[in-house]
Design an enzyme around this catalytic site. Structure first.
Site, PDB file in Angstrom:
ATOM      1  N   ARG A  42       0.841  -1.193   0.000  1.00  0.00           N
ATOM      2  CA  ARG A  42       0.000   0.000   0.000  1.00  0.00           C
ATOM      3  C   ARG A  42       0.882   1.251   0.000  1.00  0.00           C
ATOM      4  O   ARG A  42       1.849   1.325   0.761  1.00  0.00           O
ATOM      5  CB  ARG A  42      -0.929   0.012   1.216  1.00  0.00           C
ATOM      6  CG  ARG A  42      -1.881  -1.173   1.247  1.00  0.00           C
ATOM      7  CD  ARG A  42      -2.816  -1.115   2.425  1.00  0.00           C
ATOM      8  NE  ARG A  42      -3.605  -2.335   2.510  1.00  0.00           N
ATOM      9  CZ  ARG A  42      -4.490  -2.598   3.469  1.00  0.00           C
ATOM     10  NH1 ARG A  42      -4.708  -1.696   4.423  1.00  0.00           N
ATOM     11  NH2 ARG A  42      -5.157  -3.733   3.480  1.00  0.00           N
ATOM     12  N   ARG A  49       2.540   1.269  10.169  1.00  0.00           N
ATOM     13  CA  ARG A  49       2.020   1.625   8.850  1.00  0.00           C
ATOM     14  C   ARG A  49       3.145   1.528   7.830  1.00  0.00           C
ATOM     15  O   ARG A  49       3.857   2.486   7.558  1.00  0.00           O
ATOM     16  CB  ARG A  49       1.425   3.037   8.880  1.00  0.00           C
ATOM     17  CG  ARG A  49       0.480   3.341   7.730  1.00  0.00           C
ATOM     18  CD  ARG A  49      -0.140   4.715   7.875  1.00  0.00           C
ATOM     19  NE  ARG A  49      -0.996   4.802   9.029  1.00  0.00           N
ATOM     20  CZ  ARG A  49      -2.273   4.416   9.053  1.00  0.00           C
ATOM     21  NH1 ARG A  49      -2.823   3.911   7.978  1.00  0.00           N
ATOM     22  NH2 ARG A  49      -2.996   4.534  10.150  1.00  0.00           N
ATOM     23  N   GLU A  59      -5.710  -0.777  16.060  1.00  0.00           N
ATOM     24  CA  GLU A  59      -6.375  -1.702  15.143  1.00  0.00           C
ATOM     25  C   GLU A  59      -5.431  -2.805  14.668  1.00  0.00           C
ATOM     26  O   GLU A  59      -4.290  -2.532  14.284  1.00  0.00           O
ATOM     27  CB  GLU A  59      -6.902  -0.935  13.926  1.00  0.00           C
ATOM     28  CG  GLU A  59      -7.578  -1.818  12.893  1.00  0.00           C
ATOM     29  CD  GLU A  59      -7.541  -1.238  11.504  1.00  0.00           C
ATOM     30  OE1 GLU A  59      -7.605  -2.026  10.538  1.00  0.00           O
ATOM     31  OE2 GLU A  59      -7.430  -0.004  11.353  1.00  0.00           O
ATOM     32  N   SER A 118      -9.849  -5.506  10.570  1.00  0.00           N
ATOM     33  CA  SER A 118     -11.165  -4.966  10.218  1.00  0.00           C
ATOM     34  C   SER A 118     -11.962  -6.087   9.578  1.00  0.00           C
ATOM     35  O   SER A 118     -11.488  -6.722   8.619  1.00  0.00           O
ATOM     36  CB  SER A 118     -11.044  -3.797   9.244  1.00  0.00           C
ATOM     37  OG  SER A 118     -10.628  -2.626   9.894  1.00  0.00           O
ATOM     38  N   ARG A 140       1.394  -6.358  12.785  1.00  0.00           N
ATOM     39  CA  ARG A 140       0.855  -5.723  13.990  1.00  0.00           C
ATOM     40  C   ARG A 140       0.718  -6.731  15.126  1.00  0.00           C
ATOM     41  O   ARG A 140       0.821  -6.370  16.298  1.00  0.00           O
ATOM     42  CB  ARG A 140      -0.484  -5.052  13.675  1.00  0.00           C
ATOM     43  CG  ARG A 140      -0.321  -3.872  12.723  1.00  0.00           C
ATOM     44  CD  ARG A 140      -1.580  -3.034  12.615  1.00  0.00           C
ATOM     45  NE  ARG A 140      -1.358  -1.887  11.706  1.00  0.00           N
ATOM     46  CZ  ARG A 140      -2.183  -0.875  11.568  1.00  0.00           C
ATOM     47  NH1 ARG A 140      -3.308  -0.844  12.275  1.00  0.00           N
ATOM     48  NH2 ARG A 140      -1.911   0.117  10.740  1.00  0.00           N
TER      49      ARG A 140
END
Length: 428
Positions: free
Chosen positions: A264, A279, A351, A354, A393
């Site tokens: 990403r 990130r 987070e 999701s 993560r």
């Protein structure tokens, strides 16, 4: 993609749903209404002309049998053919413009989604576990990892640039152990079929999931004449496993899991979470994907979310599950749960997964249908996806939650069989 019939017949419902998302798309919706009205007027005209044209040959034949002059009939047929051509081009242009606009309209939130403008209105659904009390000041993973010689940020930057990282020794082993542990859990206990998909996807695939055309800036495109992008998540190839297919409803739900690296650009996120592994431009993830019927999709969302939570339970990591508000759910989602893991160094939850139900939004874009009893009229399937989990993560959470005062990291019991029995990562 939203159902065009919903826009045509229930425009107020669409407007209200988009307003709950905090979006004002009045101009787009007004244009869609105009295009749809012109399309509905033009379509029967073209179909009627084509029917007339199909019978014109019979008229000519009858006239000839009766010894009549066919010149007028043939001229009318020629002019009608030209009219069909012109109107068909106009109809095709209308449909293309309508479809391009529809591709930019997000999904509507489910009625159970909390209404809010941002993440501040997300609602905690449950939490599990209690953060371990520490008699020392917890260190962040960006300090612990380099000190243990298992994370190297500088060499990652040297090789590829900012937001790329090298894992080595115990860090690389722990990453691999997590991937295998998650895949084993989801396949052996949760009933998912393991898939190893391509790590690249074409425009049609990314359009089907909603990544294109609206979020092109978030993707890494392959240079040259290739119609290929690096996958931002395994959701893309897994969803497109059945693009353009009609599934047997008796075989639903279909549940897939896959490991992929994810790529990403994180466009627009500069300055946010730039330290550490939170990130990155490249990260590992184990994805969960479900194809099901509309009647069962929200039961499947609860199941999928529970499957993702189970990873954290087995690793004995404290977490909470949040229902995202209308202002925070993703473009394709009708309802999303975020699972957030505890990070001691930040004294907060972050987070790690999701889990979303997109209802028929992706299936309509990717033309994925099912027949309820294997026969009969096909209907659009519902698709769901979720991280089970984001591996990097999870590694962060283990490093921080299992850190010891001497700087070592205890390996969770559930991972030790995947680490050849290693109980602790220590300084070199």
């Amino acid at each position: 993609m939203l159902d065009p019939a919903l826009l045509r017949d229930h425009l107020d419902t669409v407007r209200a749903g988009l307003q709950n998302r905090g979006l004002d798309l009045s101009a787009e919706l007004d244009e869609l209404v105009i295009l749809e009205n012109r399309r509905r007027r033009l379509l029967p005209e073209v179909e009627g002309l084509k029917r007339e044209q199909n019978t014109s040959g019979d008229e000519v034949a009858r006239a000839r049998r009766q010894g009549l002059d066919t010149a007028k009939i043939q001229e009318a047929s020629r002019q009608r053919g030209q009219e069909i051509k012109v109107k068909s081009v106009e109809l095709d242009s209308l449909e293309q413009r309508r479809n391009r606009l529809l591709l930019t309209i997000p999904n509507l939130p489910h009625v159970s989604v909390p209404v809010g403008k941002s993440a501040a209105e997300n609602v905690e659904v449950r939490r599990h576990g209690t953060p371990r009390p520490m008699s020392f000041a917890p260190q962040a993973h960006w300090d612990l990892g380099p000190a243990l010689g298992i994370i190297d940020f500088e060499r990652g930057t040297k090789i590829a640039g900012a937001r790329f990282t090298v894992l080595l020794r115990g860090g690389a082993r722990l990453e691999r152990a997590l991937i295998n542990f998650m895949l084993d859990l989801h396949t052996k206990e949760h009933g998912y079929t393991e898939v190893e998909p391509p790590f690249m996807a074409n425009t049609a695939s990314l359009t089907g999931t909603g990544n294109l055309p609206k979020f092109a800036a978030d993707l890494f495109k392959i240079a040259g004449d290739w119609d290929l992008y690096l996958v931002p998540t395994a959701e893309v190839p897994l969803t497109n496993m059945h693009r353009g297919e009609i599934l047997d409803g008796r075989e639903l739900p279909i549940r897939y899991t896959a490991y992929t690296p994810c790529f990403r650009s994180e466009a627009g996120s500069y300055g946010a979470d730039v330290r550490g592994l939170i990130r990155q431009h490249q990260f590992d993830k184990v994805e969960l994907m479900v194809f099901t019927t509309p009647e069962k999709s929200y039961d499947e969302l609860e199941r999928l979310t529970s499957n993702a939570e189970e990873v954290l339970k087995r690793l004995e990591l404290p977490y909470r599950t949040m229902a995202l508000s209308t202002g925070d759910i993703g473009f394709a989602s009708a309802k999303t749960y975020d699972i957030e893991v505890w990070l001691p160094s930040q004294n907060t939850f972050r987070e790690i997964s999701s889990c979303s139900n997109t209802e028929a939004f992706q299936a309509r874009r990717a033309n994925i249908k099912f027949r309820a009893e294997g026969t009969g009229k096909p209907d659009f399937a519902h698709t769901l996806n979720g991280s089970g989990l984001a591996v990097g993560r999870t590694l962060i959470a283990i490093i921080e939650n299992y850190q010891q005062e001497d700087g070592s990291i205890v390996i969770p019991d559930a991972l030790r069989p995947y680490m050849d029995g290693l109980e602790r990562i220590t300084r070199r």
